[in-house]
Design a protein around this motif. Structure first.
Motif, PDB file in Angstrom:
ATOM      1  N   MET A  79       0.822  -1.194   0.000  1.00 35.98           N
ATOM      2  CA  MET A  79       0.000   0.000   0.000  1.00 35.98           C
ATOM      3  C   MET A  79       0.867   1.259   0.000  1.00 35.98           C
ATOM      4  O   MET A  79       0.585   2.213  -0.700  1.00 35.98           O
ATOM      5  N   LEU A  80       1.969   1.226   0.820  1.00 31.98           N
ATOM      6  CA  LEU A  80       2.892   2.356   0.762  1.00 31.98           C
ATOM      7  C   LEU A  80       3.849   2.138  -0.394  1.00 31.98           C
ATOM      8  O   LEU A  80       4.353   1.031  -0.600  1.00 31.98           O
TER       9      LEU A  80
ATOM     10  N   LYS B 192      10.249  13.159  -3.246  1.00 32.62           N
ATOM     11  CA  LYS B 192       9.653  14.462  -2.956  1.00 32.62           C
ATOM     12  C   LYS B 192      10.623  15.550  -3.392  1.00 32.62           C
ATOM     13  O   LYS B 192      11.761  15.596  -2.928  1.00 32.62           O
TER      14      LYS B 192
ATOM     15  N   GLY C 179       0.702  17.231 -10.800  1.00 36.25           N
ATOM     16  CA  GLY C 179       0.482  17.380  -9.362  1.00 36.25           C
ATOM     17  C   GLY C 179       1.580  18.210  -8.708  1.00 36.25           C
ATOM     18  O   GLY C 179       2.769  17.895  -8.836  1.00 36.25           O
TER      19      GLY C 179
ATOM     20  N   MET D  92       6.271  22.136  -3.915  1.00 38.63           N
ATOM     21  CA  MET D  92       6.559  20.739  -3.594  1.00 38.63           C
ATOM     22  C   MET D  92       5.919  19.837  -4.632  1.00 38.63           C
ATOM     23  O   MET D  92       4.769  20.036  -5.013  1.00 38.63           O
TER      24      MET D  92
ATOM     25  N   ILE E  99       5.429  15.718  -5.526  1.00 41.79           N
ATOM     26  CA  ILE E  99       5.619  14.301  -5.221  1.00 41.79           C
ATOM     27  C   ILE E  99       5.698  13.555  -6.551  1.00 41.79           C
ATOM     28  O   ILE E  99       4.755  13.582  -7.339  1.00 41.79           O
TER      29      ILE E  99
ATOM     30  N   THR F 189      14.011  14.380  -1.728  1.00 40.65           N
ATOM     31  CA  THR F 189      14.007  13.504  -0.552  1.00 40.65           C
ATOM     32  C   THR F 189      13.267  12.215  -0.896  1.00 40.65           C
ATOM     33  O   THR F 189      12.335  12.234  -1.698  1.00 40.65           O
ATOM     34  N   ASP F 190      13.702  11.128  -0.292  1.00 34.15           N
ATOM     35  CA  ASP F 190      12.960   9.875  -0.450  1.00 34.15           C
ATOM     36  C   ASP F 190      11.786   9.854   0.510  1.00 34.15           C
ATOM     37  O   ASP F 190      11.922  10.224   1.667  1.00 34.15           O
ATOM     38  N   ALA F 191      10.645   9.375   0.015  1.00 34.58           N
ATOM     39  CA  ALA F 191       9.476   9.288   0.886  1.00 34.58           C
ATOM     40  C   ALA F 191       8.611   8.111   0.429  1.00 34.58           C
ATOM     41  O   ALA F 191       8.927   7.431  -0.550  1.00 34.58           O
ATOM     42  N   GLN F 192       7.568   7.870   1.175  1.00 35.74           N
ATOM     43  CA  GLN F 192       6.611   6.829   0.801  1.00 35.74           C
ATOM     44  C   GLN F 192       5.230   7.449   0.788  1.00 35.74           C
ATOM     45  O   GLN F 192       4.934   8.328   1.580  1.00 35.74           O
ATOM     46  N   TRP F 193       4.403   7.019  -0.107  1.00 39.45           N
ATOM     47  CA  TRP F 193       3.068   7.585  -0.105  1.00 39.45           C
ATOM     48  C   TRP F 193       1.995   6.524  -0.192  1.00 39.45           C
ATOM     49  O   TRP F 193       2.265   5.372  -0.541  1.00 39.45           O
ATOM     50  N   ILE F 194       0.784   6.902   0.165  1.00 39.11           N
ATOM     51  CA  ILE F 194      -0.355   6.021   0.009  1.00 39.11           C
ATOM     52  C   ILE F 194      -0.895   6.199  -1.389  1.00 39.11           C
ATOM     53  O   ILE F 194      -1.389   7.279  -1.736  1.00 39.11           O
ATOM     54  N   ALA F 195      -0.807   5.162  -2.175  1.00 39.63           N
ATOM     55  CA  ALA F 195      -1.463   5.192  -3.471  1.00 39.63           C
ATOM     56  C   ALA F 195      -2.945   4.966  -3.204  1.00 39.63           C
ATOM     57  O   ALA F 195      -3.333   3.916  -2.683  1.00 39.63           O
ATOM     58  N   HIS F 196      -3.745   5.941  -3.474  1.00 40.60           N
ATOM     59  CA  HIS F 196      -5.173   5.806  -3.181  1.00 40.60           C
ATOM     60  C   HIS F 196      -5.976   5.843  -4.458  1.00 40.60           C
ATOM     61  O   HIS F 196      -5.462   5.976  -5.542  1.00 40.60           O
TER      62      HIS F 196
END
Ligand SMILES: Nc1ncnc2c1ncn2[C@@H]1O[C@H](COP(=O)(O)O)[C@@H](O)[C@H]1O
Ligand SMILES: Nc1ncnc2c1ncn2[C@@H]1O[C@H](COP(=O)(O)O)[C@@H](O)[C@H]1O
Ligand SMILES: Nc1ncnc2c1ncn2[C@@H]1O[C@H](COP(=O)(O)O)[C@@H](O)[C@H]1O
Ligand code: NA
Ligand code: NA
Ligand code: NA
Lengths: 356, 95, 356, 95, 95, 356
Positions: free
Chosen positions: E1-2, E7, E31, E58, E60, E88-95
């Motif tokens: 999910m993540l 970023k 976006g 910003m 993503i 920056t490295d990040a994780q997101w919720i693919a919704h």
């Protein structure tokens, strides 16, 4: 049409400032009124018309004619979204049809104020109770819109629906019934919360509350309060604030015009023809009630105008399946300028012709 | 002195901020920061500038699991109304 | 109490707007006045009362009575925090006691302005020098508060103290003397900087400077400047700005009310009884000086009101061990509405009864 | 072209911004960005919206040690007045 | 999910925001989020507060290569007019 | 110099508020007018002087004298940056020389407004067409500045230049010709875009558009529009807004003063002597045209003032090699206060002496 009327309407500093705002966007000037300054002008205008209306209501008292006018207002605000919905369903899914219908059932306070500034200019009188009519017409359409969604897509208001409507802003498909409505275990629960929220959003949203609060303040403080603050809520300061607000509206409306490409001819026509139809209906009803010239114009303008603040905010939360860029752009980039520039003098001309 | 934390960043319409804060409360999260009046563009087109603006919410989670718990709690809202939810690794001064 | 007086006070557009703001929060409306618009109104109000006071001072000149009034003002601003501190120490630690004491020693300009708008309404005259009294009463309490902290917790003002006071907002423990005051090597140094900062914060903070600057401008530009800008600083525009600012204060005060649960009955009682006591003392002093009805009311209101801007900002930096949500909430959510709604007419009634 | 940096983020009351900038100056840090009018909630309760708002300060440190040096310099202030200090790894374009 | 994302954070004068958005459009990035009225200090001295403020942008990037592609596209602008670009490295919720 | 004139100028509430703003920074008070409130005042002032000027132009009509005045305005706006550039090149590189030259060729609307408020005070009449002159003088210098850069550093306007000018704010080196101008493949392309942008930035920037738009609105709506809004754009409200804007300018100018350390004596002298020279030239030209006392003062002030909004914004984008803290600080921290405090009465005195 009486060309004097058109000129009188256009050669009004606030209307010219609306053009100036649009022009600024078209020539890509960097003119802007940064946030939250536009909010200052809109809060001020609501307080000013509310307080002024309240004071006039205090002076005139309630009459049977006033009560009929208020009933007519609620009637129009409830019926417009219903027939709009069925017209829109011909081409749109239920969600978008309901959201646009609600938008056109509600009103635009600035269109009302611009019309009243034309009446001031050509010295046609109108009553303070029209502000009460305005306040009464803001909310019902929100509720009617939601009822329509509930009737025609029974599971739609479920706030925790698992599948997201695949909205697509880039092309012009708004297929009917393409939304998958899964049942969800705690649906009943969520629907209740949702309804409570909806009613609060409809009847207690900031602009309705401020308008009614100012109206009541105007009534309660009577002649005394009026003497103290009348130069704050009317005359030069009021026109000045209206100039600035319409300048901003010109900027905002013009920026939205590019969104219209995605809207399609059906909705563009709707955004012009529906106000005309609603205004005509309003004028006939006004004649029936016997409102008089000035009040009839304001009533027609309320019927013809569409909401681009309260209703979009409510719809975004409660019918998220609908595409906000459709209903906001129609109301803001077509109907609003149309009413400001063409509609107001046209409706007044019609009223004069029909001898209302 | 520096301690690993998860930084959660959420971007939603300002209309949804109360709903997000309610979710934080439900998860007993007391620390957060909100920046209002943020504009942006995404799947729902352009927001900001004029009538409906976005808000940016940041939550530093010292409890590392909390970030993912929060992501689950936020899923339905994000699914329904759009917006951004990201998690980044960071370090903070426990003071 | 004369019910006319109460009605006169409440049926004032600004006071009704204060109720409207509170109502908006209670019914969970989304009405808000976004930042930094409230700042616009507060800057304007300070300039307006400063300039108007300065002009009246220019007209009246200095008299022995005016000088006695200003001395009485400084006296009250210095003495109120002292006795408040000793009362508060019964239940609170030294830090919170000193911070709350300072809050009640200082004043609220908007309470003063609301009182003056009642006097305008019922046509009781008052002098421009009362604005000078207001300006003189803002700062001393900040200094007195800090002196009290220094005397009773000698090492407290050390800016690099290593242990943090374990503030706990969630329950209602404010134990006395629970703070550990470690000595620190460069303490002396820091204390000096700290004192300089404190005095600057007290006497040169934005609102004091703007108020005194406007007062002096009003004096210096005399009749000429007054003719140019008097409609900017008084009458309709002034009342309009006050309406908006009180609307915002209503919103802010109501939002703070939920914090009161954590405050406890002792502090809630203090927030009502202390203003009453201070007002009474002020009225007696006013009688002694022979200020006259209008000035006595304003003086009583200055004594009774508590600061929720300048002092909290100063205390947050200089007595960080105290809990801001205590002193801000008390001043804002109890004392301010109490004075606006009940206090002002009550003090005026008392003045009339005592024949001041 | 991309070069590792440390991103420092600080959230404090707007009243404390001058004190933070003084600390930056003392550490010869000339580059920073400030966002004012930020609201939030933490150990000291709610700030923002009305009377006392927070500020968000971001500092990109190309000198990797600087971030930790800064965290030491900020400790007393944070201890005394509260607030947030976090460090994240990032990459930047040296231009 | 993540899901891992990049970023991108950009800080430039508010005058340059249209130019940056043009670059985003060229790279088919729909976006982004913008915070206006940001102040700061850098090689070009102090900006903000008074006449010319900065903006914070910003983005993503779910497409991980996009961040670096963007950094190349932004180089000339940054070279010419200054500003900050970090990833920056990040994780997101693919919704 | 006539000390009455100096006193009249200084004992004006707006000018005193400028001092108050500077004082606040010097005593390190936390007084501030948060963004975007200053923008509200500047938008308002532009609309007000534009509308007022337009109305007066409507009343007076165009005369040969007015046309000569407007031609003189464009002439001065084009010639000042040219000779300024050659003087500045003695010590500076081409980029900084051109940017500063453009700054001084353009104008400061607030300086103009402050001068007109002195004329109001001492009751010397002036014409509405001077606002048109103001509008015409904002932009040419931007274009002239860029032409100068193009002529003297032919490859400079290339928007994708690969090497960055190594600007150094910390010391005072502004060496000539130190910039490396690499040719770039798509240079031609970029230069065209760049020129289009530059011309748009020059002639359609927000303040020019708003000013001219308001002027035209004032002309078009004639006596009718004026009756509706004149109390919004003149008298007390206008002075009040000017007070607040000058308060903010005082804060901003004083904050910039510390930047002057890096500026060096040459530029500091330039920032005082060049306005004096330009004002004198303006006065002589005004005498030639036969403008009359009031208009001559406004014309002198336009020539003497330097831009700190439109030009810096344009230069930052189009001559990024120049150091903004130089031209902004000179215009804002030296020339602006100099004109406001010393220049305006001095130029008026000179005009009286020369019997213009
Ligand atoms: N890829 C992205 N990067 C940064 N911000 C985004 C992105 N996508 C969406 N947003 C932000 O989230 C808001 C809502 O997104 P959406 O629901 O996709 O329209 C947008 O208005 C943007 O402010
Ligand atoms: N866990 C957190 N996550 C994000 N922001 C926080 C957090 N804790 C505190 N803050 C911010 O820092 C400010 C001061 O924190 P405090 O001193 O803990 O009250 C708060 O008002 C928030 O804006
Ligand atoms: N090291 C840094 N950390 C955070 N922000 C920075 C840094 N350097 C520059 N900035 C921001 O970027 C803007 C432009 O930078 P510059 O072109 O270097 O003057 C500054 O005004 C700051 O807002
Ligand atoms: Na309607
Ligand atoms: Na008091
Ligand atoms: Na000039």
């Amino acid at each position: 049409m009486d060309s004097n009327l058109i000129l009188s309407n256009i050669l009004n500093p606030p209307v010219l400032f609306f053009f100036l705002g649009m022009l600024a966007v078209f020539v890509r000037s960097d003119l802007e009124i940064p946030n939250p300054l536009p909010k200052l002008f809109s809060l001020y205008l609501l307080v000013a018309i509310g307080f002024k209306g309240g004071h006039e209501l205090f002076e005139s008292g309630l009459s049977p004619m006033i009560i009929s006018t208020l009933l007519a207002a609620v009637f129009m605000a409830s019926i417009v979204p219903v027939y709009s919905f069925f017209i829109l369903r011909v081409k749109l899914d239920n969600y978008n049809a309901a959201a646009i219908a609600a938008t056109y059932g509600s009103i635009s306070a600035v269109t009302f104020i611009t019309a009243s500034s034309l009446l001031d200019k050509i010295e046609i009188p109108y009553g303070g109770h029209m502000v009460a009519a305005l306040a009464l017409m803001e909310s019902p359409a929100i509720v009617v819109g939601l009822v329509l969604v509930r009737i025609f897509t029974p599971k739609a208001l479920d706030i925790s629906v698992d599948e997201k409507h695949d909205r697509d802003d880039t092309d012009n498909k708004h297929h009917k019934d393409e939304v998958d409505n899964k049942n969800n275990k705690d649906e009943a629960d969520n629907q209740e919360t949702s309804w409570g929220e909806v009613l609060r959003e409809a009847f207690l949203n900031g602009s309705v509350l401020l308008l009614i609060g100012s109206l009541i303040t105007g009534v309660l403080t009577g002649g005394d309060g009026w003497t103290k603050v009348h130069l704050f809520v009317e005359k030069d300061l009021f026109y000045g604030a209206l100039m600035f607000f319409l300048l901003d509206m010109g900027l905002v409306a013009a920026r939205r015009i590019q969104d219209l490409q995605k809207t399609g001819m059906f909705l563009i026509s709707f955004a012009i023809l529906m106000p005309l139809a609603n205004a005509l209906l309003g004028i006939l009803l006004a004649k029936l009630v016997g409102m008089g010239e000035g009040n009839s114009l304001l009533f027609a303008v309320l019927c013809a105008s569409a909401s681009y603040i309260a209703v979009p905010a409510a719809m975004r939360m409660t019918v998220p399946e609908a595409n906000p860029s459709l209903y906001v752009s129609m109301a803001l980039a077509i109907t609003f300028p149309f009413n400001i520039i063409v509609g107001i003098p046209l409706y007044l001309q019609t009223i004069k012709l029909l001898g209302v | 002195m520096l301690q690993p934390v998860k930084k959660v960043e959420i971007i939603v319409s300002y209309l949804e901020v109360p709903a997000v804060l309610k979710i934080l409360k439900k998860n007993s999260i007391r620390g957060y920061t909100v920046i209002n009046n943020v504009s942006g563009s995404g799947e729902h087109g352009y927001s900001g500038d004029d009538l409906i603006t976005n808000s940016y919410i940041m939550i530093i989670c010292t409890d590392l699991e909390m970030a993912e718990k929060l992501s689950n709690a936020m899923q339905p809202l994000l699914k329904k109304l759009g917006g951004i939810f990201i998690i980044t690794d960071a370090q903070w001064i426990a003071h």
